[in-house]
Design a protein around this motif. Structure first.
Motif, PDB file in Angstrom:
ATOM      1  N   LEU A 139      43.123   5.808  -0.376  1.00  0.00           N
ATOM      2  CA  LEU A 139      42.802   5.879   1.048  1.00  0.00           C
ATOM      3  C   LEU A 139      43.895   5.229   1.899  1.00  0.00           C
ATOM      4  O   LEU A 139      44.164   5.654   3.023  1.00  0.00           O
ATOM      5  N   LEU A 193      32.733   7.211   4.577  1.00  0.00           N
ATOM      6  CA  LEU A 193      33.734   7.982   3.834  1.00  0.00           C
ATOM      7  C   LEU A 193      33.473   9.484   3.864  1.00  0.00           C
ATOM      8  O   LEU A 193      34.418  10.280   3.843  1.00  0.00           O
ATOM      9  N   LEU A 209      33.872   2.516   3.736  1.00  0.00           N
ATOM     10  CA  LEU A 209      35.118   1.839   3.371  1.00  0.00           C
ATOM     11  C   LEU A 209      34.840   0.450   2.803  1.00  0.00           C
ATOM     12  O   LEU A 209      35.348   0.080   1.745  1.00  0.00           O
ATOM     13  N   THR A 248      40.319   0.534   9.755  1.00  0.00           N
ATOM     14  CA  THR A 248      40.887   0.575   8.406  1.00  0.00           C
ATOM     15  C   THR A 248      41.941  -0.516   8.233  1.00  0.00           C
ATOM     16  O   THR A 248      41.957  -1.250   7.237  1.00  0.00           O
ATOM     17  N   LEU A 266      39.623  10.816  -4.038  1.00  0.00           N
ATOM     18  CA  LEU A 266      38.490  10.170  -3.348  1.00  0.00           C
ATOM     19  C   LEU A 266      37.174  10.855  -3.705  1.00  0.00           C
ATOM     20  O   LEU A 266      36.164  10.188  -3.941  1.00  0.00           O
ATOM     21  N   TYR A 319      35.083  10.652   6.877  1.00  0.00           N
ATOM     22  CA  TYR A 319      36.535  10.483   6.747  1.00  0.00           C
ATOM     23  C   TYR A 319      37.131  11.677   5.999  1.00  0.00           C
ATOM     24  O   TYR A 319      38.118  12.281   6.428  1.00  0.00           O
ATOM     25  N   HIS A 344      45.543   6.621   5.182  1.00  0.00           N
ATOM     26  CA  HIS A 344      45.563   5.772   6.378  1.00  0.00           C
ATOM     27  C   HIS A 344      46.960   5.742   7.012  1.00  0.00           C
ATOM     28  O   HIS A 344      47.122   5.918   8.218  1.00  0.00           O
TER      29      HIS A 344
END
Ligand code: 1PW
Length: 222
Positions: free
Chosen positions: A116, A32, A86, A209, A67, A35, A120
């Protein structure tokens, strides 16, 4: 190697961050921290697109903040292992019943999982847009390519107000030539290679994902 290599360039930094999301492809998991870093780099690109993209940047920032709040949360032992990857986030939030499957609870911090998922879906759009752009020929319009990619992906999840505002922003998108200049000044061939690298890095992340969300029946989280 062209002028745009060496980590000094926005698309390349984004690509590195998304590649770093998957240090062990066999794990089928996403880090993450990388990400969020990938999105931070993507924000720089969005901010270069002009003021009409401001509402898009604002939305990305607010999702990233949610997040980051989860990632920064101290559960007593001073570590935040739950939000390292994740899969660890998904297991943590599901085991604590933090994920709202019905869209009923309106208060409190939205779950990391539903947050998320929004990012995504947006990455699926970006992937298709950059892929189309990389394959496009000189006379094609970046606005049209961007709009087509949006209609096929993220638009399905938006109401009419957001769709209309987005389509206005696309009209103000820099031309294909200007975008390639942003990616790599003076070297179209290198710009296309940078694009292809970004597309491949994003695809690896979105594929993993998608699989994780699918396994947990979370692709439609409200
Ligand atoms: C040029 C290509 C750029 C791709 C970058 C992707 C950024 C996409 C962000 C779109 C934001 C549109 C405005 C906000 C919409 C929200 O309602 C929606 N959020 C997203 C990220 O789709 C849904 O979030 P919500 O309302 O369920 O919390």
């Amino acid at each position: 190697l062209g002028r745009c290599s060496g980590g000094d360039f926005l698309l390349e930094r984004m690509t590195s961050a998304f590649l770093a999301c998957v240090p062990f492809p066999g794990d089928q998991d996403i880090l993450l921290e990388s990400y969020v870093e990938g999105w931070a780099q993507l924000l720089k690109f969005l901010n270069a697109l002009g003021t009409l993209f401001g509402f898009i940047s604002d939305e990305v920032v607010s999702k990233m903040e949610i997040l980051q709040q989860h990632r920064g949360r101290d559960d007593g032992d001073g570590s935040h292992q739950e939000y390292v990857s994740l899969k660890s986030m998904v297991h943590h939030e599901l085991s604590r019943e933090m994920v709202d499957f019905k869209g009923t609870s309106r208060d409190g911090l939205p779950s990391g999982c539903r947050t998320l998922l929004r990012l995504h879906r947006a990455l699926l759009w970006l992937h298709l847009f950059l892929d189309k752009l990389g394959r496009s020929s000189e006379h094609e319009s970046s606005s049209t390519l961007c709009g087509e990619a949006y209609s096929l992906t993220l638009a399905h999840h938006h109401g009419w107000l957001v769709r209309n505002t987005a389509s206005l922003a696309f009209l103000a998108l820099p031309s294909r030539g200007r975008l390639f200049e942003l990616f790599c000044p003076g070297d179209t061939g290198q710009a296309v290679r940078e694009l292809q690298g970004a597309v491949a890095a994003i695809k690896q992340v979105t594929d993993i994902t998608e699989k994780v969300y699918e396994q947990h029946r979370m692709l439609d989280l409200p």
